[in-house]
Every structure is written in C-alpha cells, then in structure tokens.
Write a protein that holds these residues in place. Structure first.
Motif, PDB file in Angstrom:
ATOM      1  N   PHE A   1       0.840  -1.190   0.000  1.00 32.98           N
ATOM      2  CA  PHE A   1       0.000   0.000   0.000  1.00 32.98           C
ATOM      3  C   PHE A   1       0.880   1.248   0.000  1.00 32.98           C
ATOM      4  CE2 PHE A   1      -3.787   2.495   1.181  1.00 32.98           C
ATOM      5  CZ  PHE A   1      -4.716   1.835   0.383  1.00 32.98           C
ATOM      6  N   PRO A   2       0.759   2.133  -0.988  1.00 35.29           N
ATOM      7  CA  PRO A   2       1.735   3.223  -1.155  1.00 35.29           C
ATOM      8  C   PRO A   2       1.472   4.465  -0.317  1.00 35.29           C
ATOM      9  CG  PRO A   2       0.205   3.233  -2.985  1.00 35.29           C
ATOM     10  CD  PRO A   2      -0.178   2.058  -2.119  1.00 35.29           C
ATOM     11  N   VAL A   3       0.310   4.544   0.332  1.00 41.47           N
ATOM     12  CA  VAL A   3      -0.015   5.700   1.170  1.00 41.47           C
ATOM     13  C   VAL A   3      -0.467   5.187   2.528  1.00 41.47           C
ATOM     14  CG1 VAL A   3      -0.604   7.218  -0.748  1.00 41.47           C
ATOM     15  CG2 VAL A   3      -2.370   5.751   0.231  1.00 41.47           C
ATOM     16  N   TYR A   4      -0.716   6.131   3.443  1.00 47.60           N
ATOM     17  CA  TYR A   4      -1.096   5.716   4.790  1.00 47.60           C
ATOM     18  C   TYR A   4      -2.419   4.965   4.822  1.00 47.60           C
ATOM     19  CZ  TYR A   4       2.569   7.596   7.763  1.00 47.60           C
ATOM     20  OH  TYR A   4       3.751   7.787   8.419  1.00 47.60           O
ATOM     21  N   ARG A   5      -3.409   5.467   4.098  1.00 45.77           N
ATOM     22  CA  ARG A   5      -4.697   4.794   4.139  1.00 45.77           C
ATOM     23  C   ARG A   5      -5.592   5.351   3.037  1.00 45.77           C
ATOM     24  NH1 ARG A   5      -8.719   6.133   8.947  1.00 45.77           N
ATOM     25  NH2 ARG A   5     -10.187   5.653   7.290  1.00 45.77           N
ATOM     26  N   MET A   6      -6.736   4.718   2.859  1.00 54.23           N
ATOM     27  CA  MET A   6      -7.749   5.236   1.942  1.00 54.23           C
ATOM     28  C   MET A   6      -8.893   5.836   2.757  1.00 54.23           C
ATOM     29  SD  MET A   6      -9.232   1.641   0.475  1.00 54.23           S
ATOM     30  CE  MET A   6      -9.950   0.384   1.540  1.00 54.23           C
TER      31      MET A   6
ATOM     32  N   ALA B   1      -1.425  -1.036  -5.015  1.00 55.97           N
ATOM     33  CA  ALA B   1      -1.272  -2.105  -4.026  1.00 55.97           C
ATOM     34  C   ALA B   1      -1.771  -3.428  -4.579  1.00 55.97           C
ATOM     35  CB  ALA B   1      -2.032  -1.749  -2.747  1.00 55.97           C
ATOM     36  N   LEU B   2      -2.854  -3.380  -5.316  1.00 63.87           N
ATOM     37  CA  LEU B   2      -3.417  -4.596  -5.895  1.00 63.87           C
ATOM     38  C   LEU B   2      -2.456  -5.214  -6.900  1.00 63.87           C
ATOM     39  CD1 LEU B   2      -6.009  -6.306  -5.828  1.00 63.87           C
ATOM     40  CD2 LEU B   2      -6.901  -4.896  -7.691  1.00 63.87           C
TER      41      LEU B   2
ATOM     42  N   ALA C   1     -10.443  -7.282  -2.647  1.00 66.89           N
ATOM     43  CA  ALA C   1     -10.422  -5.948  -3.251  1.00 66.89           C
ATOM     44  C   ALA C   1     -11.832  -5.403  -3.423  1.00 66.89           C
ATOM     45  CB  ALA C   1      -9.698  -5.994  -4.589  1.00 66.89           C
ATOM     46  N   ALA C   2     -12.776  -6.263  -3.852  1.00 61.82           N
ATOM     47  CA  ALA C   2     -14.163  -5.827  -4.024  1.00 61.82           C
ATOM     48  C   ALA C   2     -14.806  -5.502  -2.683  1.00 61.82           C
ATOM     49  CB  ALA C   2     -14.963  -6.909  -4.748  1.00 61.82           C
TER      50      ALA C   2
ATOM     51  N   ARG D   1       1.548  -9.659  -7.949  1.00 61.26           N
ATOM     52  CA  ARG D   1       2.894 -10.117  -8.315  1.00 61.26           C
ATOM     53  C   ARG D   1       3.469 -11.057  -7.266  1.00 61.26           C
ATOM     54  NH1 ARG D   1       3.514  -4.621  -9.653  1.00 61.26           N
ATOM     55  NH2 ARG D   1       4.710  -4.274  -7.725  1.00 61.26           N
ATOM     56  N   THR D   2       3.132 -10.853  -6.010  1.00 67.55           N
ATOM     57  CA  THR D   2       3.772 -11.626  -4.947  1.00 67.55           C
ATOM     58  C   THR D   2       2.942 -12.798  -4.449  1.00 67.55           C
ATOM     59  OG1 THR D   2       2.931  -9.977  -3.372  1.00 67.55           O
ATOM     60  CG2 THR D   2       5.198  -9.717  -4.140  1.00 67.55           C
TER      61      THR D   2
END
Length: 983
Positions: free
Chosen positions: A466-471, A489-490, A509-510, A495-496
């Motif tokens: 996740f590239p930021v603190y939160r949504m 992030a998805l 994700a949904a 990838r991993t």
C-alpha cells in the motif's frame, strides 16, 4: 484572533508549564508570532513529557498548572494581540498506571461498563479465554512465572473502598460481584464483622442497573475502613497471597473471573483485542465516531473555544480515526456552532483547524474535510528535497549499496519492513481485519470457500504494497483518489501472491470499498452486509496507517542510509531531490487549495533538526568526496570496532512509550575492547555482522556525527565532546533498536548495543583529537558554510511560502538536535530574547556561527507578515524565472496582493560556487556573473529594498534583477518597495 499569521510550537510538561510559557510571552510577541501552538493540554498520565496519553478529556492538565494557569497564559497572549492553538488527541487515551477512570470502569465491569463503547474493543474475540474480556498485556514475563514470583498481588484501597490486583505501577479493579467471596473468606477466620459488609454486595451482577447498589456497597466498605483502618482486610488479602500454593491458586481463580486477562507483554502483537495507537500497549483507541464519545472527548476543547481561550486546534493522528472526513466535518460544525458564544472582541473570528497528516508524492488532502490544511510535513519534505543536488544521487546510491552490502531499493526495503511489522507487531490488527472479511465471505455461496488463511494472505500483501497511509472511502466505496493507490497495491499483491490466491485477492479488493462481485445474492446488498463491508474497509485502513508509520518512520528510516537528510517524517527517502519547478508546483497547489495550512521545517517528531538536514544535504553536492571520506574514516576507525558475543537478547517488556516519546539509552556500560580488530570496509555477508556497529550502522553514524556537530565545539574540549557523544549514543541506541536488525525494543541485544556504544566513545575519545576528531571537525568545517546557506534559505522559504509558518520551540537559533527526546531538550528563551536586535540580519553574518543571523531573518520576515498580513495570507504566488550561468543555484518567487509585492530569493546548491577564501556563508557576488531574475512587469525599473540588509537593488528597464546585486549581503533576500514597512 482569526487565521494565524505564524505559530510557535511549545512542548508543555511538568518541567515547562503554562506559567513557564507565560514568563516568555514578551519574547514570543517581540519575535512576531501571532499564535502559540501548544502540545496537548488535557490531563495526561502523571509525569508525561508529551501529553499524548490523555486520561481525562474534560480537565486541563494539573501538572501544567491546570485551568487557572491556562487562563493566565491566554490573558497574557490576548493582551498582546496573540492567540492560542491547542493540540488535541481524539484517537486514543493513556491507560498506564491505573489513572484512567474510563478504562478502569471497563476493567471492572467489562462489556457492561458505562464506557464499554467508548473504546475500540472486540468483545467477541475468537479466543474463548478473551470473550467478554480485555487483554491486559503488561506482564514482564509469562503469567504463570509472574504469579509464582509473587509479583501479582491483591490489594485493598481503603480510601476508595475497592479491591485491586496490583502489578508494578499497574492497578486492575476487581469486579464488586466478587467482593463477597473475598470478604467472607476473611470473616470466618478473623473478622466476622466483614460478613455484614459482604451482604451489601450479595446478589450483585454486572448489569448496569445495579451500579447504584455497587456504589452504595463500596461506600459502606469505605466508611468501615475509615473507622477501623485497613487491618481487618489483611486477612482477606492473605487468603490470596501469592507466596503459598493454595492462596496463589485462589488468586488465580479470582483473576480468571475478572473482565480482564493479565498477560505477558509479548502476547499483545498476536492477541490484543482492542485497538492500540500503533503497537503501543499503553494507549487505547477511542470510538470517536460515536456521538456520545465525540461529545465527551471534545467537551473541554469546545468550551475553551467558546470562551475565547483558544482559537483553533491541531488534530493529532487523524488517520487513526474511523472516518477522518466525517470527524473533521463534525468538529468544524461543532466549533462553528460555538462561535456566537465567543467574547465580543472576537466577533468575526473563525475556528482554525489543521490535521497531522503525511502524504506520498502526488497525494493531497481531500478538499471536503473542512480543515485549513495539514501541520506542514508536506512543506518540510518539499523544501528539504529542493536543497539536494540530483547529480549526487547515483554516486551515493552506489556507495550505500557497497557499504551496506545490499542492492535492494528503498521500495523493496519498505515491503520487507511492512511484512515484518505485520507479522511481529500488528498481527492482531491484521487478524481482526481478516476476520471481518471472512465473516462477509461466509454469507455468500460464491465466496464461502474462501478461507480465513487465504484472506489473511491477500490482506497481508495488499497492506505490504500500500503506497499511502490509508484510503478514505465515501459512503463505503473507494473514491477515485483511493482507487489510484489501491490499484498500485493490488498490482503489487498480484505479483507476490501465488496464482491460486488471485481469486481471493479479487474478492478482498471488491469487499474493501470496491465494486460488488457478480452473482452476489440480495443478502450482499442488505444494510447489514453494507455495514460489514464499511467496517472491513475501516479495519483495513486502521491497519495500513500504523503499518506505514511503523514500517517507514520507525524501521526503514533507520535501515536505509543513502543520505539521512532525506529520512525525515513526511519524506520519501527514495525521492532524492526536487527541482525548482517541482517546488513551485507544490507551493502553487497549496496557495490554491490550502493557503492557511501550517508549513514547518521542524517538529516535535522530527528525526533530525532542520539544520542537521540542511548540512547533510550538502553531501549530495560532493558525493564523490563524501564517499572517499567514508572509506578513509572506516579504515581509520577499524581498530576500534568491537567483536561481541551476540545472544537472543534480554526479554524485558518495552518501556512505556508512545510514538511521541520513545525511550532513550539506558546507558549501557561499554564492552571491553578487544585488541586490533582491523577489518576492511567491505561488509561481511549476512544481515548480522560479528562486529559492532556493523558497516551500515557505522556509515549512518558518520553522517550523524558530521550533521549534528555543534558550531563552536572544539576537539580539545573533552567535556563538550563527551556531552555530544552522550547525545549521539542515545540516538545510536534508538536507531539500532528501531532498525530491528541486530537488536530491537522487544528483544534487545545488550552485547551488540554495548559494543556499538563503546565504538562511538572510542572514536570520539580525547586521545583521538589529532586523529579522527581532527578529520571530523575539518570535514564539518568544509561543509558548514554551505549547510548554513541551506539553513537560511529554508528558513526564508518557510517564512514566505503560501501557508502559515510554524516555528518549533528554540529553532530560531541553529538546531542540531537529533530524534526525541533530544529534540525536546529545554530551550533557553532568555538567550533568544537577548539575541533579538533591531539591526539587519546581514550585520550578524560575520558571527554566523552563533545563529543570530537565522534569528534575525525569522524576526524580520515575521515582522513583515505582521505589517502586511494580506500579502502572505491572501496574496498570490508567482514563480520567477532565473536565467544565466548560475541559474540552478537560486530560486525566486513573488508574493502579490493588489499593488503590494514581496520578492523572495534564496541560494541553493552553493558548494561549487563558494570561495574557499571566505569564512562567511555567502556566495561572492562576482560568482553570480550575469545570473538574473525576471521580475513581474509592474516592478520594472522600480527601486526595491531588502528587509534583511541595507541593500537596495534595482531592476533594469526590462525587469531583470541581477543576483550579484540582490544577494550581495546575505545568501537570501526579501525585497519590498519603499512604503512597505520593513521594521
């Protein structure tokens, strides 16, 4: 007061109270700030040095002088046409030491407590032993060991008429339902009169409607104790004494009946069933989203605003709240409702509200929160990156890879750290979020076979990437801004994760505020399912926010040492530099969207003082020279490296702390130095070298020594060097524990820590004054002038950029502090007041090492803001083009309001154009050659005057202003036209 012109942050505690601040109000007023910005003022855990561990939201902290002292301070600042802003802590409360009445109520009555819904507690834990209870992870060793050792005891408080279980500083109230059991045991043996007291509690249950009976029964107990003393209760306590097997078993059975479960501190990461502040077991999260909780938390703040005592608030850790948007909107609404109650002289004023928020590059504060902006970490990042030379990035990256033995990028290290924190620190929080999604999945035929373990794996990878603190979902759905970062992030999670988990990942994700899955039944569309999905998204956000802070600020910032000036709160060490256009773009956006946001270059949470960072930024300009210096120092000091016998560490509970007050060194005794450990600079394979401090930590230590070495400290000053070494040793200990590689707060390796400390004191020992100490101070002298230019530039840019400049206490003079608690040392405001003079700052340049030139720039800039407030609070921001052979070494912009202008010019990347023959931090005017600034057309041919010096440069007929004229007296200039007051 209305919107502040400028603020000065004060750290209040029992050693610096409201009255202590009051004693310096004349200085604050003379300096030119419009508002004092106070650390939390509500009652906190006794002895707190930061105030973020609130225990009573309705009361002003008595250790600060209480409300009378606050009112005295408010009266004094109001008399000087100033105001107050208060830091508030709506996300969590302090629960250490048995001082928090709300938390004690929960420990005593469980889910039936009056305040049971005030805290974010999961009363339905999957662990049967925790259902209906709260985990109390305070024990220094496993429960059975501490019980057998006699450190858990039953006590009686005669003044309150209450039984407690005590452990060290902690007290846990026994539920009154069990009082008859305790009292009758003593009554039969020695004190039959206690039987009558037990009858008062007979038939009592935990139900709320019986609180009055419980209170009356306790009052009878208290009255009896006041008459007969505590001695009659000794027999009752003896029946539960831990020193005998039978009574110890009786104590254990009593504890098992309570609404809390005492536990080893290590269990918290995996089993805690209430939300903490980050991973700190003494700070419990609040459910401020509930109306009654919100009102209780803000009663004092709203009253003080209505009374005109404070003018606004700074909201701490807004990302911890369930819905920051809804919270901020509600707070703004409540404050506005109280505007009419404010004193008549404050008519027309409005509440000022800023939030503590950290952004990734490109992320911005939503415009619908109803706040004035952030506390300024974004500006601190921008101005810091502006002072770095991008040409040094490749060299310093290669140097760090060589020294650390790692070719991993900063982003890769972040992912590793995130997984480590999720596994070792925030496992319980991740479990809670995974359980929430699993419950939803079990309701649908299409998703009921998605297992808890698979969902947890998917959540782990989403959080790790996740590239930021939160949504910040809106109506339970991700916004377009959320979607941008969630998709990143998805993609990383895909990838991993193995392909077998991709279907689960898509479902997760949904569920987290995304579009619904095809084929969902009507149950999924029901109100209950919608609420569960919103809860799941909230739980995920409340994992990613503390995860970001713990993984980045409290882990990777101490592992990744390419250039420590970029390892700062609010910054991305992976982003090496920012060009002038990028800085202008950020300022333009702030001017358009949040013109009244705070802008800062130092805070109570910074990792390094603003002048440490400014000096270290010079290394980006001399990357090759710095690389050679690192190698030379490494070779020179190789004999002082220490071998150590590493163990598994000492298993002790972490010191009570918060992210605002992490413990410093306990002063380990240096290990005995083995003779002749001459090792090469090349790092040894593996993450844990067998010598201390290790290649990466040693390289970061040298940066710290060079960056923080104070002006005026001579190698021959043994006492001064020793005091400096002690400060660096505290940083070194904290840095090594935060890195969590060789040692940590939870499992400290004392052998490694002692060996690292010994290395530090060896290289700074008096006998090294003609060796390393001479080399160190010579290098500091090499970069000090360019570092001072950076400092003065970032000071003026902060004073004049769009926003409200915030001063952190004491940083008006040079600030070479390190991470807390070093950056919270006492400030000599008297010295600063005496240093405040009316002469232009340029006259102080020859004595620049004493810091008065910096103080003078702050003073003159704030004075201009005071006499021309609209120019800076409402004025437009105009980037100015710099052309000529030295164009990359300067930045300029104009502030305009109507016919009034202020021209701001600052030097950057000065090392290569400075003369070695001068001892002052100034580029020789001739070095600027024909470099010039294109002024706004309205200023062509008009005389300008520098607020900071006697200079009066004049643009030519085409509007070109030459830097050799504008920057002849100082490395910065603040130009205005005649008629605009400069004093």
């Amino acid at each position: 007061m209305t919107v502040p012109r400028s603020t000065l942050r004060l750290q209040l505690h029992r050693g610096f109270t409201f009255d202590d601040a009051l004693a310096h109000v004349d200085y604050f007023a003379a300096l030119g700030v419009s508002h004092l910005y106070l650390s939390p003022i509500t009652a906190s855990v006794p002895g707190s040095m930061h105030g973020y561990d609130t225990i009573d939201y309705a009361r002003v902290n008595p250790e600060l002088g209480g409300e009378p002292a606050l009112l005295r301070l408010a009266d004094a600042v109001h008399a000087r046409q100033m105001g107050l802003i208060a830091d508030i802590v709506p996300n969590h409360m302090g629960i250490a030491g048995g001082h928090n009445a709300w938390w004690l109520d929960i420990l005593e009555w469980g889910r039936h407590a009056t305040y049971a819904r005030y805290f974010d507690i999961d009363w339905h834990s999957p662990d049967p032993a925790l259902r209906g209870k709260v985990l109390a992870p305070c024990l220094g060793a496993p429960y059975g060991d501490e019980l057998a050792a006699g450190r858990i005891t039953l006590t009686f408080d005669a003044a309150q008429g209450r039984f407690f279980v005590s452990y060290g500083e902690h007290r846990f109230p026994i539920c009154p339902v069990d009082y008859p059991l305790i009292l009758r045991g003593a009554a039969h043996a020695h004190h039959p009169e206690l039987t009558a007291l037990a009858e008062h509690f007979q038939g009592l249950t935990a139900q709320p409607e019986q609180r009055a009976q419980a209170q009356a029964a306790r009052e009878a107990l208290r009255a009896f104790a006041s008459t007969h003393g505590a001695q009659p209760f000794d027999a009752a306590l003896a029946a539960y004494a831990p020193n005998l097997a039978a009574s110890r078993e009786r104590l254990h059975r009593l504890l098992e009946r309570q609404f809390f479960r005492l536990a080893w501190w290590r269990t918290a990461a995996d089993e805690v069933n209430w939300r903490r502040f980050f991973d700190i077991g003494t700070l419990a999260a609040m459910r401020t989203e509930r109306a009654e909780v919100f009102d209780a938390v803000h009663t004092l703040v709203l009253r003080l605003f209505a009374q005109g005592v404070i003018d606004g608030v700074r909201i701490d850790h807004v990302d911890g709240l369930v819905d920051p948007r809804e919270y901020c909107q509600r707070l703004r609404e409540k404050l506005v409702e109280r505007e009419s109650e404010r004193p008549p002289q404050l008519d027309g004023s409005r509440p000022y509200v800023v939030v503590e928020k950290i952004f990734a590059r490109g992320e911005s504060l939503p415009s619908d929160w109803g706040v004035d902006g952030t506390t300024g970490y974004d500006f601190m990042n921008d101005v810091g990156a502006l002072l770095h030379d991008p040409r040094g990035e490749a060299t310093l990256t290669a140097t760090w890879a060589e020294l650390s033995g790692s070719t991993e990028s900063y982003a890769e290290l972040v992912c590793q750290a995130r997984r480590k924190i999720l596994a070792e620190n925030l496992s319980a929080e991740l479990d809670r979020a995974a359980r929430g999604i699993h419950r939803i999945a079990r309701e649908q035929p299409t998703s009921r076979d998605f297992t808890y373990a698979a969902i947890r794996r998917a959540l782990t990878e989403l959080a790790a990437h996740f590239p930021v603190y939160r949504m910040y979902p809106l109506g339970g759905a991700r916004t377009s801004a959320d979607e941008t970062y969630f998709r990143r992030a998805l993609d990383g999670a895909r990838r991993t994760l193995s392909r077998g988990d991709h279907a689960v990942l898509a479902y997760v994700a949904a569920t987290l505020g995304g579009e619904g899955r095809a084929g969902e039944s009507s149950v999924a569309a029901s109100g209950l399912a919608h609420r569960e999905r919103r809860t799941a998204a909230t739980l995920f956000a409340q994992v990613t926010a503390p995860l970001a802070a713990k993984a980045l600020e409290d882990t990777v910032f101490y592992r990744y040492g390419r250039l420590l000036s970029r390892n700062e709160v609010g910054a991305d060490p992976g982003e090496f530099a920012l060009d002038v256009d990028g800085f202008h773009a950020a300022n333009l956006e702030r001017a358009q969207r949040f013109p009244h946001a705070l802008i800062a270059t130092a805070t109570h949470d910074h990792k390094r003082g603003e002048d440490v960072r400014a000096r270290l930024a010079v290394l980006s300009e001399i990357a090759g020279e710095w690389t050679a210096m690192l190698r030379a120092w490494s070779t020179l000091n190789a004999p002082h490296r220490r071998a150590f016998d590493s163990t598994q560490g000492v298993d002790t509970p972490p010191v009570t702390q918060s992210a605002h007050d992490v413990p410093s060194s306990k002063g380990q005794t240096p290990a005995t130095s083995p003779a002749g450990l001459a090792m090469a600079c090349t790092p040894l394979p593996g993450p844990t070298p067998d010598w201390a401090p290790g290649p990466a930590a040693e390289a970061m230590l040298y940066q710290t020594l060079a960056g923080a070495w104070p002006y005026g400290l001579e190698p021959t000053d043994a006492e001064g060097v020793r005091a400096f070494a002690e400060r660096v040793a505290a940083w070194q200990l904290k840095a090594s524990r935060e890195a969590k590689l060789q040692t940590s707060w939870h499992a400290n390796d004392e052998a490694y820590e002692a060996a690292s400390r010994a290395f530090l004191f060896d290289v700074l020992a008096p006998q090294r004054r003609d060796g390393f100490l001479r080399e160190l101070t010579s290098f500091v002298a090499r970069i000090a002038r360019a570092g001072a230019i950076n400092s003065l530039s970032q000071t003026l840019l902060r004073m004049t950029s769009p926003g409200v400049p915030d001063l952190y206490q004491g940083t008006e003079l040079w600030d070479f502090s390190l991470v807390d608690p070093d950056n919270r040392r006492p400030v000599d405001f008297g010295e600063r007041h005496r240093s405040l003079v009316d002469t232009p700052p340029s006259e102080q340049l020859r004595n620049w090492r004493d810091g008065r030139v910096k103080l003078g720039i702050v003073h003159r800039a704030l004075t201009l803001r005071a006499v021309s407030p609209a120019l800076f609070l409402e004025g437009s921001y105009i980037p100015l083009t710099v052309t000529g052979p030295r164009a990359r070494h300067a930045i300029a912009f104009a502030r305009q309001h109507g016919d009034a202008y202020a021209i701001v010019i600052a030097t950057r990347l000065a090392t290569s154009i400075m003369s070695d023959s001068s001892d002052v931090p100034l580029v020789d005017p001739a070095q600027w050659e024909d470099t010039s600034i294109a002024l706004p057309p309205a200023l062509a041919g008009r005389a300008l005057f520098d607020c900071l010096s006697p200079a009066a440069p004049k643009a030519d007929a085409t509007g070109q202003l030459f830097l050799r004229d504008a920057l002849s007296a100082l490395p910065v200039a603040l130009l205005v036209e005649e008629g605009v007051p400069r004093e």
